[in-house]
Motif scaffolding. Structure first.
Motif, PDB file in Angstrom:
ATOM      1  N   ARG A  23      10.816   5.637  -7.104  1.00  0.00           N
ATOM      2  CA  ARG A  23       9.556   5.606  -6.349  1.00  0.00           C
ATOM      3  C   ARG A  23       8.564   4.642  -6.983  1.00  0.00           C
ATOM      4  O   ARG A  23       7.920   3.854  -6.310  1.00  0.00           O
ATOM      5  CB  ARG A  23       8.948   7.012  -6.256  1.00  0.00           C
ATOM      6  CG  ARG A  23       7.593   7.041  -5.538  1.00  0.00           C
ATOM      7  CD  ARG A  23       6.945   8.429  -5.587  1.00  0.00           C
ATOM      8  NE  ARG A  23       6.875   9.011  -6.908  1.00  0.00           N
ATOM      9  CZ  ARG A  23       5.956   8.688  -7.839  1.00  0.00           C
ATOM     10  NH1 ARG A  23       5.040   7.775  -7.585  1.00  0.00           N
ATOM     11  NH2 ARG A  23       5.949   9.288  -9.017  1.00  0.00           N
ATOM     12  N   ARG A  24       8.457   4.679  -8.330  1.00  0.00           N
ATOM     13  CA  ARG A  24       7.502   3.812  -9.038  1.00  0.00           C
ATOM     14  C   ARG A  24       7.839   2.337  -8.799  1.00  0.00           C
ATOM     15  O   ARG A  24       6.969   1.534  -8.520  1.00  0.00           O
ATOM     16  CB  ARG A  24       7.510   4.132 -10.530  1.00  0.00           C
ATOM     17  CG  ARG A  24       6.606   3.268 -11.378  1.00  0.00           C
ATOM     18  CD  ARG A  24       5.151   3.528 -11.080  1.00  0.00           C
ATOM     19  NE  ARG A  24       4.858   4.910 -11.387  1.00  0.00           N
ATOM     20  CZ  ARG A  24       3.688   5.369 -11.776  1.00  0.00           C
ATOM     21  NH1 ARG A  24       2.676   4.551 -11.921  1.00  0.00           N
ATOM     22  NH2 ARG A  24       3.508   6.646 -12.016  1.00  0.00           N
ATOM     23  N   LEU A  25       9.128   2.001  -8.888  1.00  0.00           N
ATOM     24  CA  LEU A  25       9.550   0.616  -8.640  1.00  0.00           C
ATOM     25  C   LEU A  25       9.255   0.218  -7.197  1.00  0.00           C
ATOM     26  O   LEU A  25       8.737  -0.879  -6.945  1.00  0.00           O
ATOM     27  CB  LEU A  25      11.030   0.443  -8.955  1.00  0.00           C
ATOM     28  CG  LEU A  25      11.594  -0.966  -8.769  1.00  0.00           C
ATOM     29  CD1 LEU A  25      10.897  -1.959  -9.694  1.00  0.00           C
ATOM     30  CD2 LEU A  25      13.097  -0.965  -9.009  1.00  0.00           C
ATOM     31  N   ALA A  26       9.552   1.085  -6.250  1.00  0.00           N
ATOM     32  CA  ALA A  26       9.273   0.806  -4.840  1.00  0.00           C
ATOM     33  C   ALA A  26       7.776   0.615  -4.607  1.00  0.00           C
ATOM     34  O   ALA A  26       7.362  -0.288  -3.855  1.00  0.00           O
ATOM     35  CB  ALA A  26       9.811   1.924  -3.949  1.00  0.00           C
ATOM     36  N   GLU A  27       6.946   1.439  -5.238  1.00  0.00           N
ATOM     37  CA  GLU A  27       5.490   1.289  -5.110  1.00  0.00           C
ATOM     38  C   GLU A  27       5.040  -0.077  -5.623  1.00  0.00           C
ATOM     39  O   GLU A  27       4.253  -0.763  -4.975  1.00  0.00           O
ATOM     40  CB  GLU A  27       4.762   2.387  -5.889  1.00  0.00           C
ATOM     41  CG  GLU A  27       4.818   3.746  -5.247  1.00  0.00           C
ATOM     42  CD  GLU A  27       4.218   4.831  -6.132  1.00  0.00           C
ATOM     43  OE1 GLU A  27       3.896   4.570  -7.307  1.00  0.00           O
ATOM     44  OE2 GLU A  27       4.083   5.957  -5.623  1.00  0.00           O
ATOM     45  N   HIS A  28       5.514  -0.466  -6.795  1.00  0.00           N
ATOM     46  CA  HIS A  28       5.121  -1.762  -7.349  1.00  0.00           C
ATOM     47  C   HIS A  28       5.592  -2.908  -6.453  1.00  0.00           C
ATOM     48  O   HIS A  28       4.869  -3.879  -6.252  1.00  0.00           O
ATOM     49  CB  HIS A  28       5.667  -1.932  -8.768  1.00  0.00           C
ATOM     50  CG  HIS A  28       4.733  -1.438  -9.807  1.00  0.00           C
ATOM     51  ND1 HIS A  28       4.450  -0.101  -9.987  1.00  0.00           N
ATOM     52  CD2 HIS A  28       4.005  -2.104 -10.729  1.00  0.00           C
ATOM     53  CE1 HIS A  28       3.577   0.030 -10.973  1.00  0.00           C
ATOM     54  NE2 HIS A  28       3.294  -1.166 -11.437  1.00  0.00           N
ATOM     55  N   ASN A  29       6.804  -2.792  -5.913  1.00  0.00           N
ATOM     56  CA  ASN A  29       7.324  -3.858  -5.061  1.00  0.00           C
ATOM     57  C   ASN A  29       6.699  -3.881  -3.679  1.00  0.00           C
ATOM     58  O   ASN A  29       6.861  -4.859  -2.948  1.00  0.00           O
ATOM     59  CB  ASN A  29       8.853  -3.788  -4.988  1.00  0.00           C
ATOM     60  CG  ASN A  29       9.482  -4.394  -6.217  1.00  0.00           C
ATOM     61  OD1 ASN A  29       8.979  -5.355  -6.784  1.00  0.00           O
ATOM     62  ND2 ASN A  29      10.588  -3.817  -6.655  1.00  0.00           N
ATOM     63  N   ALA A  34      -2.831  -2.363  -6.155  1.00  0.00           N
ATOM     64  CA  ALA A  34      -3.152  -3.690  -5.610  1.00  0.00           C
ATOM     65  C   ALA A  34      -2.872  -4.825  -6.590  1.00  0.00           C
ATOM     66  O   ALA A  34      -2.411  -5.890  -6.188  1.00  0.00           O
ATOM     67  CB  ALA A  34      -4.605  -3.725  -5.150  1.00  0.00           C
ATOM     68  N   ASN A  35      -3.141  -4.619  -7.883  1.00  0.00           N
ATOM     69  CA  ASN A  35      -2.925  -5.713  -8.828  1.00  0.00           C
ATOM     70  C   ASN A  35      -1.436  -5.986  -9.066  1.00  0.00           C
ATOM     71  O   ASN A  35      -1.085  -7.005  -9.640  1.00  0.00           O
ATOM     72  CB  ASN A  35      -3.643  -5.449 -10.157  1.00  0.00           C
ATOM     73  CG  ASN A  35      -3.127  -4.236 -10.885  1.00  0.00           C
ATOM     74  OD1 ASN A  35      -2.447  -3.401 -10.299  1.00  0.00           O
ATOM     75  ND2 ASN A  35      -3.438  -4.137 -12.153  1.00  0.00           N
ATOM     76  N   LEU A  40       4.882  -9.767  -7.743  1.00  0.00           N
ATOM     77  CA  LEU A  40       6.103  -9.419  -7.000  1.00  0.00           C
ATOM     78  C   LEU A  40       7.197 -10.457  -7.197  1.00  0.00           C
ATOM     79  O   LEU A  40       6.896 -11.639  -7.293  1.00  0.00           O
ATOM     80  CB  LEU A  40       5.796  -9.304  -5.512  1.00  0.00           C
ATOM     81  CG  LEU A  40       4.897  -8.142  -5.098  1.00  0.00           C
ATOM     82  CD1 LEU A  40       4.539  -8.257  -3.635  1.00  0.00           C
ATOM     83  CD2 LEU A  40       5.549  -6.812  -5.381  1.00  0.00           C
ATOM     84  N   PRO A  41       8.453 -10.081  -7.217  1.00  0.00           N
ATOM     85  CA  PRO A  41       8.992  -8.723  -7.265  1.00  0.00           C
ATOM     86  C   PRO A  41       9.088  -8.208  -8.702  1.00  0.00           C
ATOM     87  O   PRO A  41       9.078  -8.982  -9.655  1.00  0.00           O
ATOM     88  CB  PRO A  41      10.387  -8.896  -6.671  1.00  0.00           C
ATOM     89  CG  PRO A  41      10.793 -10.274  -7.074  1.00  0.00           C
ATOM     90  CD  PRO A  41       9.519 -11.078  -7.068  1.00  0.00           C
ATOM     91  N   TRP A  42       9.183  -6.882  -8.821  1.00  0.00           N
ATOM     92  CA  TRP A  42       9.286  -6.203 -10.109  1.00  0.00           C
ATOM     93  C   TRP A  42      10.722  -5.766 -10.340  1.00  0.00           C
ATOM     94  O   TRP A  42      11.474  -5.540  -9.400  1.00  0.00           O
ATOM     95  CB  TRP A  42       8.390  -4.967 -10.124  1.00  0.00           C
ATOM     96  CG  TRP A  42       6.936  -5.282 -10.098  1.00  0.00           C
ATOM     97  CD1 TRP A  42       6.166  -5.475  -8.988  1.00  0.00           C
ATOM     98  CD2 TRP A  42       6.065  -5.443 -11.213  1.00  0.00           C
ATOM     99  NE1 TRP A  42       4.874  -5.744  -9.355  1.00  0.00           N
ATOM    100  CE2 TRP A  42       4.772  -5.730 -10.715  1.00  0.00           C
ATOM    101  CE3 TRP A  42       6.244  -5.365 -12.583  1.00  0.00           C
ATOM    102  CZ2 TRP A  42       3.682  -5.944 -11.541  1.00  0.00           C
ATOM    103  CZ3 TRP A  42       5.157  -5.579 -13.411  1.00  0.00           C
ATOM    104  CH2 TRP A  42       3.889  -5.868 -12.887  1.00  0.00           C
TER     105      TRP A  42
END
Length: 92
Positions: A23-29, A34-35, A40-42
């Motif tokens: 979930r954390r990776l999906a949120e960052h990607n 916002a920052n 992108l991508p992570w």
């Protein structure tokens, strides 16, 4: 505890706690927070499990402090025109 790193932007790194790494990776990607969108991508660099949240939080603080100290040393080395990072001792 996880470390995420930008695949394209040098210096884009996230150190933090999560109970759901996917979930954390999906949120960052998806650009959240916002920052994160400018990096992108992570990708996942590493992840670690701890027996409790307090131990994970302690490790997170140490990781962030180490990264800041390393960045300062790298800037000093670059400014001095050196090729490698000298050993800096901590005053105790």
């Amino acid at each position: 505890m996880c470390i995420l790193e930008s695949e394209v932007a040098e210096g884009g790194r996230y150190v933090g706690m999560t109970s759901d790494l996917k979930r954390r990776l999906a949120e960052h990607n998806s650009g959240n927070p916002a920052n994160a969108s400018k990096f992108l991508p992570w990708r996942i660099v590493t992840h670690m499990a701890f027996p409790d949240q307090a131990k994970a939080a302690s490790f997170e603080v140490i990781s962030i402090r180490f990264r800041a100290r390393f960045r300062q040393q790298t800037l000093l080395v670059t400014a001095a025109g050196l090729r490698k990072i000298p050993r800096f001792s901590k005053k105790r």
